[in-house]
Design a protein around this motif. Sequence first.
Motif, PDB file in Angstrom:
ATOM      1  N   SER A 235       0.814  -1.219   0.000  1.00 46.35           N
ATOM      2  CA  SER A 235       0.000   0.000   0.000  1.00 46.35           C
ATOM      3  C   SER A 235       0.849   1.271   0.000  1.00 46.35           C
ATOM      4  O   SER A 235       0.321   2.359  -0.181  1.00 46.35           O
ATOM      5  CB  SER A 235      -0.942   0.009   1.203  1.00 46.35           C
ATOM      6  OG  SER A 235      -0.198  -0.066   2.395  1.00 46.35           O
TER       7      SER A 235
ATOM      8  N   THR B 174      -9.928  -1.570   4.815  1.00 46.87           N
ATOM      9  CA  THR B 174      -9.014  -0.647   4.130  1.00 46.87           C
ATOM     10  C   THR B 174      -8.338   0.410   5.011  1.00 46.87           C
ATOM     11  O   THR B 174      -7.662   1.291   4.486  1.00 46.87           O
ATOM     12  CB  THR B 174      -9.686   0.096   2.918  1.00 46.87           C
ATOM     13  OG1 THR B 174     -10.523   1.144   3.410  1.00 46.87           O
ATOM     14  CG2 THR B 174     -10.478  -0.855   2.072  1.00 46.87           C
TER      15      THR B 174
ATOM     16  N   THR C 255      -7.766  -9.745   3.151  1.00 47.95           N
ATOM     17  CA  THR C 255      -7.622  -9.176   1.809  1.00 47.95           C
ATOM     18  C   THR C 255      -8.722  -9.683   0.880  1.00 47.95           C
ATOM     19  O   THR C 255      -9.122  -8.980  -0.044  1.00 47.95           O
ATOM     20  CB  THR C 255      -6.226  -9.446   1.205  1.00 47.95           C
ATOM     21  OG1 THR C 255      -5.912 -10.828   1.327  1.00 47.95           O
ATOM     22  CG2 THR C 255      -5.169  -8.635   1.933  1.00 47.95           C
TER      23      THR C 255
ATOM     24  N   ARG D 197     -11.640  -7.432   1.775  1.00 53.15           N
ATOM     25  CA  ARG D 197     -11.345  -6.102   1.245  1.00 53.15           C
ATOM     26  C   ARG D 197     -11.587  -6.059  -0.264  1.00 53.15           C
ATOM     27  O   ARG D 197     -12.196  -5.122  -0.788  1.00 53.15           O
ATOM     28  CB  ARG D 197      -9.886  -5.754   1.555  1.00 53.15           C
ATOM     29  CG  ARG D 197      -9.462  -4.393   1.106  1.00 53.15           C
ATOM     30  CD  ARG D 197      -8.049  -4.074   1.567  1.00 53.15           C
ATOM     31  NE  ARG D 197      -7.052  -4.764   0.760  1.00 53.15           N
ATOM     32  CZ  ARG D 197      -5.741  -4.751   1.002  1.00 53.15           C
ATOM     33  NH1 ARG D 197      -5.278  -4.105   2.059  1.00 53.15           N
ATOM     34  NH2 ARG D 197      -4.903  -5.390   0.228  1.00 53.15           N
TER      35      ARG D 197
ATOM     36  N   LEU E  45     -14.490  -3.703  -2.079  1.00 52.91           N
ATOM     37  CA  LEU E  45     -14.140  -2.680  -3.060  1.00 52.91           C
ATOM     38  C   LEU E  45     -14.698  -3.014  -4.433  1.00 52.91           C
ATOM     39  O   LEU E  45     -15.158  -2.131  -5.164  1.00 52.91           O
ATOM     40  CB  LEU E  45     -12.617  -2.512  -3.123  1.00 52.91           C
ATOM     41  CG  LEU E  45     -11.970  -1.937  -1.855  1.00 52.91           C
ATOM     42  CD1 LEU E  45     -10.451  -1.988  -1.948  1.00 52.91           C
ATOM     43  CD2 LEU E  45     -12.429  -0.502  -1.613  1.00 52.91           C
TER      44      LEU E  45
ATOM     45  N   HIS F  67      -8.590   6.583   3.590  1.00 53.79           N
ATOM     46  CA  HIS F  67      -8.031   5.298   3.983  1.00 53.79           C
ATOM     47  C   HIS F  67      -6.818   5.000   3.126  1.00 53.79           C
ATOM     48  O   HIS F  67      -6.787   5.340   1.956  1.00 53.79           O
ATOM     49  CB  HIS F  67      -9.078   4.193   3.795  1.00 53.79           C
ATOM     50  CG  HIS F  67     -10.146   4.235   4.832  1.00 53.79           C
ATOM     51  ND1 HIS F  67     -10.849   3.142   5.228  1.00 53.79           N
ATOM     52  CD2 HIS F  67     -10.621   5.268   5.575  1.00 53.79           C
ATOM     53  CE1 HIS F  67     -11.731   3.483   6.152  1.00 53.79           C
ATOM     54  NE2 HIS F  67     -11.618   4.768   6.379  1.00 53.79           N
TER      55      HIS F  67
ATOM     56  N   ARG G  64      -6.541   0.891   0.227  1.00 55.86           N
ATOM     57  CA  ARG G  64      -7.687   0.530  -0.601  1.00 55.86           C
ATOM     58  C   ARG G  64      -7.265  -0.189  -1.861  1.00 55.86           C
ATOM     59  O   ARG G  64      -7.538   0.238  -2.980  1.00 55.86           O
ATOM     60  CB  ARG G  64      -8.472   1.784  -0.939  1.00 55.86           C
ATOM     61  CG  ARG G  64      -9.596   2.027   0.041  1.00 55.86           C
ATOM     62  CD  ARG G  64     -10.321   3.278  -0.248  1.00 55.86           C
ATOM     63  NE  ARG G  64     -10.642   3.384  -1.656  1.00 55.86           N
ATOM     64  CZ  ARG G  64     -10.873   4.532  -2.252  1.00 55.86           C
ATOM     65  NH1 ARG G  64     -10.809   5.644  -1.584  1.00 55.86           N
ATOM     66  NH2 ARG G  64     -11.162   4.562  -3.527  1.00 55.86           N
TER      67      ARG G  64
END
Lengths: 421, 421
Positions: free
Chosen positions: A55, B50, B131, B134, B138, B406, B409
């Motif tokens: 990230s 995130t 993950t 996540r 998303l 965040h 993401r």
Amino acid sequence: MQEHHVVVVGGGFGGLQVVHGLKGANVRITLIDRRNHHLFQPLLYQVATTALATSEIAWPIRRLYRDRREVTTLLSEVGGIDRQNRKVILTSGETVPFDTLVLATGARHAYFGNDAWEKHAPGLKTLEDATTIRRRLLLAFERAELASTEEEKQANLTFVVIGAGATGVEMAGMIADLAHKVLPPEFRNVDTRKTRVMLVEAGPRVLPAFTEELSAYSKKALEKLGVEVLLGTPVSDCTEEGVKIGDDFTPARTIIWAAGVQASPAAKWLDTPSDRAGRADVGPQLNIPSDPDIFVIGDTASVMQDNGKPVPGVAPAAKQQGAYVAEVIKSRLAGKTEQPAFHYRHQGNLATIGKSAAVADFGKIKLTGVLAWWIWGLAHIYFLIGTRSRLAVAWSWLWIYLSGQHSARLITQKETLKDEA
Amino acid sequence: MQEHHVVVVGGGFGGLQVVHGLKGANVRITLIDRRNHHLFQPLLYQVATTALATSEIAWPIRRLYRDRREVTTLLSEVGGIDRQNRKVILTSGETVPFDTLVLATGARHAYFGNDAWEKHAPGLKTLEDATTIRRRLLLAFERAELASTEEEKQANLTFVVIGAGATGVEMAGMIADLAHKVLPPEFRNVDTRKTRVMLVEAGPRVLPAFTEELSAYSKKALEKLGVEVLLGTPVSDCTEEGVKIGDDFTPARTIIWAAGVQASPAAKWLDTPSDRAGRADVGPQLNIPSDPDIFVIGDTASVMQDNGKPVPGVAPAAKQQGAYVAEVIKSRLAGKTEQPAFHYRHQGNLATIGKSAAVADFGKIKLTGVLAWWIWGLAHIYFLIGTRSRLAVAWSWLWIYLSGQHSARLITQKETLKDEA
């Protein structure tokens, strides 16, 4: 009259620069990428070698344009272009009409007809590539710790990087550093200082984009880190067991491919001439010869410099092309009929070798060692997107510098010892 | 005389505490885990939503013991225990002999006989789980942006969290926050403020481990964030299309399971009695009844409090048990024949609801709102391992607080719109 619609495919350095350059222009923009994030590829090798987290070098594309209402971001994969009807065809079957089209879809690593090697020698282009390589690197040390024979131990402690361009040199340096400096106190059954890191290059020198002096310096700096540099030695085979260099087979459980790229299929979508690596031929305004409103930029375009050499496949070149195309689009919308040709300004070459040496070539000024390393670090932090990423990367590096500890040593995804693939 | 060999299976809160407690003791320790990292599970939901990056809440286990030469870390999966011959059997076929064995192998989410639901309603126990969730979260917003019908749009904007314990409440609060506050300016074809977040609980209240007053406060705080709280409503089916609650079917593309756990198979390996959730029955010294030298602790042990209630499956309980077992081992090695029974000290319950509310229950002292939120945040930063992680998490939270953005993401792994699985 309906607003002019610019469709940009690809959210890399080139594509984002087009969108950036069109700020304030009287156009509607659709940016299509099959990933949800822009990736800062020049630091991807640091994710692969556990220095940075994913990230820290990737940003959701749509967040970048939250305040630009005229920009629509689509997470979609492009499957083709309908030039007749001026439409981009998505693999979902839907289409996106365009007035002007910019293809900035980049490149993948290529195996020059040896596609079977990919399984054993992954390349480094996406975040998944980086976490795959990170997983394999870390698992190799874990397997060496568990190995019951010396042969198995040494095969796991042998890392082969194929290709000595910037990525290959940077990977090899980081792996040597990890094995010789970071990991030794943590293993009980194996001495990770016995790790062999081989950098194998078919050409006559490392970092061929630099001068011969800087190449020679880099070779020495790599050897000082414990990297074995093999020049003029093309790889003849990659298998699960190791790598064949000429007729010599070296058992190695981890092989990394940094030897070449192939352009994305933009030229095929357009049915337009391309070079051997699949890069579309473009004219002086970076549009394809048969269509002034279709531009191809970055790693997927074949552009010549004034000196007859091709524009290199680096981030600054893609950014310059993106900025240039945005200007051409604005100029044409303003009714001007003539635009100056694209002119590439070479800003220099930078590469790091491990954690304290680097080479920098700015034409007249050439630097090596710690000073080049600092310039490299500051330049890369400067070009990251957003304050948060700059601070996060600076902080990660500072931490590594002060503590000697890498922060992203995670084995994720298929992380068991058996089903790694 | 050969050194006493303690084998600890599992590098979670309990296992690490055993190794920590044995510092300085005259023992050799082998710590086995099938992951290379210790995971700070209480913050895993923040990775799934995130707010944090994976590397901020996970640490390579072997790094923790780099300075303890008597500790060997093995990345291996355990397949069974040979009690007769005092050996741990690895799935690789190799064995590790032990004098004392501590099993701290934790729990996985359980579907109570509805294993087919797992595919559609993933749980949250590992970094990969986080993950995966996540990515689904998303992608749901991305699909809503691309959807051509209102039904498809709304199904993608409907998120169902099953189970209103701490994890469920925290997940629901964060999703509502993301949808209603972070994402709206970034989408062009869809209004993410129309997102429905449903928190579905079979029992009569949210956060059943807290008092009724704090449960009622939490329900209101969730509703203020836009979460629909459904109590006394068991889920009757989970499919690719959505969720069935009683006889009502709600189309929902994202379902998250936070409703129950099943212990790891430690009791089966040992062929020892266990409770309904698979937790091994242990005596007052936390060893199994038939063997004083085999301990089971944490989420995979069934331990009763003095008040007749089971010790809860939380990090502080596992840590207390780990510390206790280390003391018992040292006491026995010193030749003492009697050890006091394990006694669980309840330190309180904490849970957050979105980004500014929380509930804290320390027995006599009960807190809600911003103050509870700060205590929650400071407590969690305090319990992270290492200075770097503390600073990194504090910094990520400060950044979210100041910028509303965040930092993690990313859609990774199988990130295209089609082959998500």
